[in-house]
Design a protein around this motif. Sequence first.
Motif: not given
Length: 140
Positions: A13-25, A73-82
Motif C-alpha cells: 500500500h505504501v509502495r502504491s502511494l509512493a508511486e502515485r506521489f512520484i508520478a504526480k511530482c 511504512l516510510a521512505f525518504d526522497f529528494c526532488p531533482i530539477i535539471n
Amino acid sequence: MINSRDLKELHPHVRSLAERFIAKCADEGVSIIVTSTYRDMESQAALYAQGRSNPGLIVTNAKAGQSFHNYRLAFDFCPIINGKAQWSDTALFIRCGEIAESVGLEWAGRWKSFKELAHCQATDGLTLAQLQAGKTPVFA
C-alpha cells in the motif's frame, strides 16, 4: 545490513502511494529520487550511532525499532530539477510534501519536532509501540 532505496521493499500500500506521489511530482515537472525505504534494525542502529558514537552529523532520533522505515511504512526522497538534487530548496520540499499529502501520505515536514522535509510515511494509524508489539497495518 539492508538500507534499501527500492520501492519494492515497502509495504504494497505504501509502495502504491509512493508511486502515485512520484508520478504526480513528475506531472509538475519535478523528478524524485528515493533515498531510503526499508531499513533493517542493524542499519537503523548504525544511522542512530552516526553523530553520536560514530563520526558524522546526527540524521535520525530513531533507534532500531523506532522508525517507520523498520516496518516498511516510510521512505525518504529528494526532488531533482535539471538532474540536480535540490536538498536545500525548502519551498520545493514543501510543494512535494503537499503533493505527498494529496495522495494520502503523511509528510514529516509537518511534524512539530525534528521536522524531516524528505520523509513520508503511511502507518494505517498504528503507533510505533503497536508495530513493536507485532501489530500490522490493514489499510482499508
